[in-house]
Design a protein around this motif. Sequence first.
Motif, PDB file in Angstrom:
ATOM      1  N   LEU A  79       0.849  -1.197   0.000  1.00 27.61           N
ATOM      2  CA  LEU A  79       0.000   0.000   0.000  1.00 27.61           C
ATOM      3  C   LEU A  79       0.884   1.246   0.000  1.00 27.61           C
ATOM      4  O   LEU A  79       1.015   1.955   0.996  1.00 27.61           O
ATOM      5  N   THR A  80       1.495   1.522  -1.136  1.00 25.13           N
ATOM      6  CA  THR A  80       2.530   2.553  -1.216  1.00 25.13           C
ATOM      7  C   THR A  80       2.045   3.877  -1.792  1.00 25.13           C
ATOM      8  O   THR A  80       2.762   4.871  -1.731  1.00 25.13           O
ATOM      9  N   ARG A  81       0.842   3.911  -2.338  1.00 26.73           N
ATOM     10  CA  ARG A  81       0.356   5.135  -2.981  1.00 26.73           C
ATOM     11  C   ARG A  81      -0.833   5.716  -2.229  1.00 26.73           C
ATOM     12  O   ARG A  81      -1.556   5.010  -1.543  1.00 26.73           O
ATOM     13  N   GLN A  82      -1.031   6.997  -2.422  1.00 23.40           N
ATOM     14  CA  GLN A  82      -2.193   7.667  -1.829  1.00 23.40           C
ATOM     15  C   GLN A  82      -3.390   7.531  -2.763  1.00 23.40           C
ATOM     16  O   GLN A  82      -4.018   8.508  -3.168  1.00 23.40           O
ATOM     17  N   GLU A  83      -3.709   6.302  -3.097  1.00 21.70           N
ATOM     18  CA  GLU A  83      -4.826   6.003  -3.981  1.00 21.70           C
ATOM     19  C   GLU A  83      -5.604   4.832  -3.392  1.00 21.70           C
ATOM     20  O   GLU A  83      -5.144   4.168  -2.466  1.00 21.70           O
ATOM     21  N   THR A 108      -6.730   2.839   8.370  1.00 23.21           N
ATOM     22  CA  THR A 108      -5.561   3.671   8.063  1.00 23.21           C
ATOM     23  C   THR A 108      -5.300   3.884   6.576  1.00 23.21           C
ATOM     24  O   THR A 108      -4.398   4.646   6.220  1.00 23.21           O
ATOM     25  N   HIS A 109      -6.070   3.227   5.711  1.00 23.71           N
ATOM     26  CA  HIS A 109      -5.850   3.367   4.272  1.00 23.71           C
ATOM     27  C   HIS A 109      -7.185   3.535   3.547  1.00 23.71           C
ATOM     28  O   HIS A 109      -8.245   3.188   4.070  1.00 23.71           O
ATOM     29  N   ASP A 110      -7.085   4.062   2.327  1.00 23.79           N
ATOM     30  CA  ASP A 110      -8.252   4.124   1.433  1.00 23.79           C
ATOM     31  C   ASP A 110      -8.339   2.790   0.700  1.00 23.79           C
ATOM     32  O   ASP A 110      -7.670   2.579  -0.314  1.00 23.79           O
ATOM     33  N   VAL A 111      -9.129   1.882   1.242  1.00 18.69           N
ATOM     34  CA  VAL A 111      -9.182   0.521   0.695  1.00 18.69           C
ATOM     35  C   VAL A 111     -10.625   0.028   0.603  1.00 18.69           C
ATOM     36  O   VAL A 111     -11.495   0.450   1.366  1.00 18.69           O
TER      37      VAL A 111
END
Length: 396
Positions: A79-83, A108-111
């Motif tokens: 999960l390396t990108r802000q996407e 914590t992520h956009d998933v």
Amino acid sequence: MVKRELYLKEIRPFYESEMVKVITGIRRCGKSTLLRQIIDEVRDAQVPEERILYLNFEDYKFKAYCEPGAFYEYVESKLTRQEKYYLFFDEIQNVDEFELVVNSFRATHDVSIFITGSNSRLLSGELATHLSGRTVSFRILPFNFKEFCQFHEDRSDYDQLLAEYMKWGGFPLVCKEKEERSKEILLSNIYDSVVLKDIVMRNKVTSPQALERVLDYLVGNSSVTVSGNKISEAISDKHQKVSAPTVYDYIKYVEEACICDKIPRYDIRGKKQLAFEEKVYVCDLGFFYLKKNRVKDEYNYIVETICYNELITRGYKVYVGKTYRGEVDFIAQRGQEKIYVQAAYYLTDESAVEREFGAYRVIEDNYPKYVVSMDKVPLSRDGIIHKNLIDFLLER
């Protein structure tokens, strides 16, 4: 490959949702295939491959990630990108404390997260504490009859296909086999795998022999009223006594493994659910063939089980209807929609017609009422709709 459109149309509205999509169902019913079909649709929406991550925890190459720390580190490294990322975790129950890790990704992520598991406890146990209110669940069954026909696309003899379906059920792996002996071997292996992995090992059952006797009784008596005392009396002998509380524990394990459903009776007149008057239905008729009690009216049980599983596949919540004169096989509700269904093999004489249609006589509401049977001659009367079983199973 049969596209599981009945399920896909229910899941599609949640593809972009932050809700964790939980797909449960018995082993080998097609959950992994459904997950791949969802992945294909996500790709078709122009999502780059590097933002789609799939892990199958029954694949040996992912065995190292069944430990929660390793699982977390591996996914975090991707999960390396802000996407937005799309995460697919197959047979997640093989990961210790998976619910903590999944919740961390969600928080914590956009998933968009999709998980599958072969145990309904995914919903009531592990996920409930840490993801309460943040999951949406979908129950998957083996092929229904329409999907079974789509699989055998080179054939259009529906009567013959129905006869095969009644005997061997709809597990995709079994449908692929041509020889009956091969079908039986596969069914037995699926059954044994579910019992061992999803019941005995998961619940640390200390008496597999007693469990097997309870399970044989439940599967072989699909559509019959069950009680702990009745089963205890039926399976106990001088060599082994199985108590009613133990029977109830085993029934719970069988339900959680998605082998059978236990559904309550509903008092239509009093509008309340009735305790201790439940029926059990096996998820696939192939298991019934393996374990059935050979009784005269077994085809009535088969037709009733097919209709129950069909209603569940279509997204209905199902009850057995209780009236002061008897019962209606099914009350099926989906949102604001409500229907009644009577299921029978053949209506061979006027007394059979009266039994099935007469069950509705004391029900005064105006919800649709159906009688489903193998008869091909229309028998509708008094506002009650008769449907041929094949027509009922193949309708839109």
